[in-house]
Design a protein around this motif. Structure first.
Motif, PDB file in Angstrom:
ATOM      1  N   ALA A  28      -0.166  -5.315 -29.402  1.00  0.00           N
ATOM      2  CA  ALA A  28      -1.159  -5.346 -28.335  1.00  0.00           C
ATOM      3  C   ALA A  28      -0.448  -5.331 -26.991  1.00  0.00           C
ATOM      4  CB  ALA A  28      -2.032  -6.584 -28.462  1.00  0.00           C
ATOM      5  N   ARG A  29      -0.865  -4.430 -26.117  1.00  0.00           N
ATOM      6  CA  ARG A  29      -0.247  -4.298 -24.794  1.00  0.00           C
ATOM      7  C   ARG A  29      -1.295  -4.494 -23.709  1.00  0.00           C
ATOM      8  NH1 ARG A  29       1.177   0.536 -21.354  1.00  0.00           N
ATOM      9  NH2 ARG A  29      -0.060   1.740 -22.844  1.00  0.00           N
ATOM     10  N   PRO A  30      -1.135  -5.488 -22.836  1.00  0.00           N
ATOM     11  CA  PRO A  30      -2.104  -5.688 -21.744  1.00  0.00           C
ATOM     12  C   PRO A  30      -2.125  -4.495 -20.805  1.00  0.00           C
ATOM     13  CG  PRO A  30      -0.680  -7.617 -22.016  1.00  0.00           C
ATOM     14  CD  PRO A  30      -0.062  -6.506 -22.823  1.00  0.00           C
ATOM     15  N   LEU A  31      -3.330  -4.080 -20.417  1.00  0.00           N
ATOM     16  CA  LEU A  31      -3.482  -2.955 -19.497  1.00  0.00           C
ATOM     17  C   LEU A  31      -4.047  -3.381 -18.148  1.00  0.00           C
ATOM     18  CD1 LEU A  31      -4.947  -0.237 -21.906  1.00  0.00           C
ATOM     19  CD2 LEU A  31      -2.558  -0.580 -21.235  1.00  0.00           C
ATOM     20  N   ALA A  32      -4.995  -4.310 -18.165  1.00  0.00           N
ATOM     21  CA  ALA A  32      -5.622  -4.762 -16.924  1.00  0.00           C
ATOM     22  C   ALA A  32      -6.457  -5.994 -17.236  1.00  0.00           C
ATOM     23  CB  ALA A  32      -6.500  -3.672 -16.305  1.00  0.00           C
ATOM     24  N   SER A  33      -6.781  -6.763 -16.202  1.00  0.00           N
ATOM     25  CA  SER A  33      -7.641  -7.938 -16.397  1.00  0.00           C
ATOM     26  C   SER A  33      -8.273  -8.318 -15.075  1.00  0.00           C
ATOM     27  CB  SER A  33      -6.830  -9.116 -16.957  1.00  0.00           C
ATOM     28  OG  SER A  33      -5.825  -9.515 -16.040  1.00  0.00           O
TER      29      SER A  33
ATOM     30  N   TRP B 183     -13.056 -10.444 -17.765  1.00  0.00           N
ATOM     31  CA  TRP B 183     -12.756  -9.287 -18.603  1.00  0.00           C
ATOM     32  C   TRP B 183     -11.243  -9.074 -18.692  1.00  0.00           C
ATOM     33  CZ3 TRP B 183     -10.037  -5.187 -16.465  1.00  0.00           C
ATOM     34  CH2 TRP B 183      -9.962  -5.180 -15.054  1.00  0.00           C
ATOM     35  N   ARG B 184     -10.829  -8.386 -19.736  1.00  0.00           N
ATOM     36  CA  ARG B 184      -9.448  -7.980 -19.885  1.00  0.00           C
ATOM     37  C   ARG B 184      -9.405  -6.764 -20.805  1.00  0.00           C
ATOM     38  NH1 ARG B 184      -8.431 -13.364 -23.215  1.00  0.00           N
ATOM     39  NH2 ARG B 184      -8.877 -12.645 -25.330  1.00  0.00           N
ATOM     40  N   VAL B 185      -8.349  -5.987 -20.684  1.00  0.00           N
ATOM     41  CA  VAL B 185      -8.211  -4.756 -21.469  1.00  0.00           C
ATOM     42  C   VAL B 185      -6.822  -4.727 -22.092  1.00  0.00           C
ATOM     43  CG1 VAL B 185      -8.504  -2.254 -21.498  1.00  0.00           C
ATOM     44  CG2 VAL B 185      -9.630  -3.612 -19.729  1.00  0.00           C
ATOM     45  N   ARG B 186      -6.764  -4.360 -23.376  1.00  0.00           N
ATOM     46  CA  ARG B 186      -5.477  -4.213 -24.072  1.00  0.00           C
ATOM     47  C   ARG B 186      -5.470  -2.924 -24.884  1.00  0.00           C
ATOM     48  NH1 ARG B 186      -4.127  -9.384 -27.517  1.00  0.00           N
ATOM     49  NH2 ARG B 186      -6.179  -8.958 -28.381  1.00  0.00           N
ATOM     50  N   GLU B 187      -4.298  -2.367 -25.025  1.00  0.00           N
ATOM     51  CA  GLU B 187      -4.107  -1.257 -25.952  1.00  0.00           C
ATOM     52  C   GLU B 187      -3.669  -1.849 -27.294  1.00  0.00           C
ATOM     53  OE1 GLU B 187      -1.686   2.937 -26.004  1.00  0.00           O
ATOM     54  OE2 GLU B 187      -0.570   1.113 -25.542  1.00  0.00           O
ATOM     55  N   ILE B 188      -4.396  -1.511 -28.352  1.00  0.00           N
ATOM     56  CA  ILE B 188      -4.096  -2.015 -29.683  1.00  0.00           C
ATOM     57  C   ILE B 188      -3.605  -0.858 -30.547  1.00  0.00           C
ATOM     58  CG2 ILE B 188      -4.943  -3.299 -31.671  1.00  0.00           C
ATOM     59  CD1 ILE B 188      -5.168  -4.884 -29.116  1.00  0.00           C
TER      60      ILE B 188
ATOM     61  N   PRO C 219      -1.458   1.681 -16.777  1.00  0.00           N
ATOM     62  CA  PRO C 219      -1.991   0.308 -16.755  1.00  0.00           C
ATOM     63  C   PRO C 219      -2.148  -0.219 -15.340  1.00  0.00           C
ATOM     64  CG  PRO C 219      -0.253   0.521 -18.384  1.00  0.00           C
ATOM     65  CD  PRO C 219      -0.237   1.789 -17.584  1.00  0.00           C
ATOM     66  N   GLY C 220      -3.169  -1.068 -15.168  1.00  0.00           N
ATOM     67  CA  GLY C 220      -3.392  -1.679 -13.868  1.00  0.00           C
ATOM     68  C   GLY C 220      -4.097  -0.798 -12.865  1.00  0.00           C
ATOM     69  N   SER C 221      -4.661   0.309 -13.315  1.00  0.00           N
ATOM     70  CA  SER C 221      -5.360   1.229 -12.420  1.00  0.00           C
ATOM     71  C   SER C 221      -6.419   0.498 -11.611  1.00  0.00           C
ATOM     72  CB  SER C 221      -6.027   2.345 -13.228  1.00  0.00           C
ATOM     73  OG  SER C 221      -6.951   3.061 -12.436  1.00  0.00           O
ATOM     74  N   ARG C 222      -6.577   0.914 -10.350  1.00  0.00           N
ATOM     75  CA  ARG C 222      -7.567   0.261  -9.486  1.00  0.00           C
ATOM     76  C   ARG C 222      -8.999   0.508  -9.949  1.00  0.00           C
ATOM     77  NH1 ARG C 222      -5.543   2.028  -3.613  1.00  0.00           N
ATOM     78  NH2 ARG C 222      -4.825   3.838  -4.802  1.00  0.00           N
TER      79      ARG C 222
END
Length: 291
Positions: free
Chosen positions: A12-17, A21-26, A141-144
């Protein structure tokens, strides 16, 4: 997802939060011969399947997930994923606190529930832009625009299951979004978050996002990006600033992102645009464009 056993097979890789809410690549590498473990959703989960296929089973039954579909998981629900039909899959998982899902539901016509009676939304044509944006977020990751994408994903999940007819634009909505545009235009070169804009209008984030899209025809992030690029093009035509100075002055914190966005919008790099608009005025900047 809370991984209770696939430590070596799932990453699992964090992408944004953000707030709620939060987003991960699985990425899962399981195959037909690997054991199936029981897992549990810590938050509400809406996952965009980017590649691979797998089965998902919980108390509501079993479904097959394929690329382009959305996997819908309720908070604290136990589930099992299997790969009887192939090896591995890749998803972008959006996780939401229940309070944020309830906020989103209140803004959707005909939606009075936040549960997921079904596990899946199939790869419908209307979901294609969301899947593409999820792919883009995984690449950057971290896109505005991540917060907007998360709220759109939550709205798509709930509306795909529960929504009634869309409401027409009201005079009040039009007036409030007109105020929003004026506020944005006055600060177009400043950092503008979805939360800041919604607070200025006295609205919830999803309510503001959905109303803005309905009235203006595009998302706040897309509107701001377009206006910043237009301002940058004007400065390139009329000023002798360096490309990097133009980018930063127009609200871009990263030069390479600015060049990429500009080329996507105008078909040429900023240096080429300047050279075409004002021959001989901007050629030294070509070497500094991260093309």
């Amino acid at each position: 997802m809370a991984d209770l056993g696939k430590v070596d097979l799932t990453t699992a890789r964090p992408l944004a939060s953000g707030d709620g809410w939060r987003v991960r690549e699985i990425v899962c590498r399981s195959g037909p011969k690997d054991p199936v473990f029981e897992e549990q959703h810590a938050w509400v989960s809406v996952s965009a399947v980017l590649s691979g296929s797998f089965t998902y089973r919980s108390r509501n039954g079993r479904v097959l997930l394929t690329p382009g579909s959305l996997l819908l998981g309720e908070q604290h629900a136990s589930f099992c994923c299997g790969h009887e039909h192939g090896v591995g899959d890749r998803c972008v998982a959006f996780h939401f606190e229940p309070a944020l899902m309830e906020e989103v539901a209140r803004d959707l016509s005909g939606v009075t529930r936040t549960d997921f009676p079904m596990h899946r939304l199939p790869p419908l044509q209307r979901l294609a832009p969301l899947i593409a944006d999820a792919q883009s977020l995984a690449e950057q990751p971290g896109s505005r625009g991540a917060e907007e994408l998360a709220l759109r994903m939550a709205g798509a999940a709930l509306s795909g299951l529960h929504e009634g007819r869309a409401r027409p634009v009201t005079d009040r909505e039009e007036r409030r979004m007109g105020d929003a545009v004026q506020f944005m235009e006055a600060r177009i070169e400043e950092p503008l978050s979805l939360g800041m804009l919604a607070e200025e209008l006295g609205m919830g984030r999803h309510h503001f996002l959905r109303t803005f899209r309905k009235v203006v025809g595009e998302s706040p992030y897309s509107y701001i990006l377009g206006r910043r690029l237009t301002l940058a093009a004007e400065r390139l035509r009329t000023d002798r600033e360096r490309i990097s100075d133009v980018a930063f002055a127009c609200g871009f914190g990263d030069l390479s992102e600015f060049v990429r966005r500009f080329r996507s919008r105008f078909g040429v790099t900023p240096s080429a645009y300047r050279a075409r608009a004002r021959p001989g005025s901007g050629m030294p900047d070509v070497a500094r464009d991260p093309t």
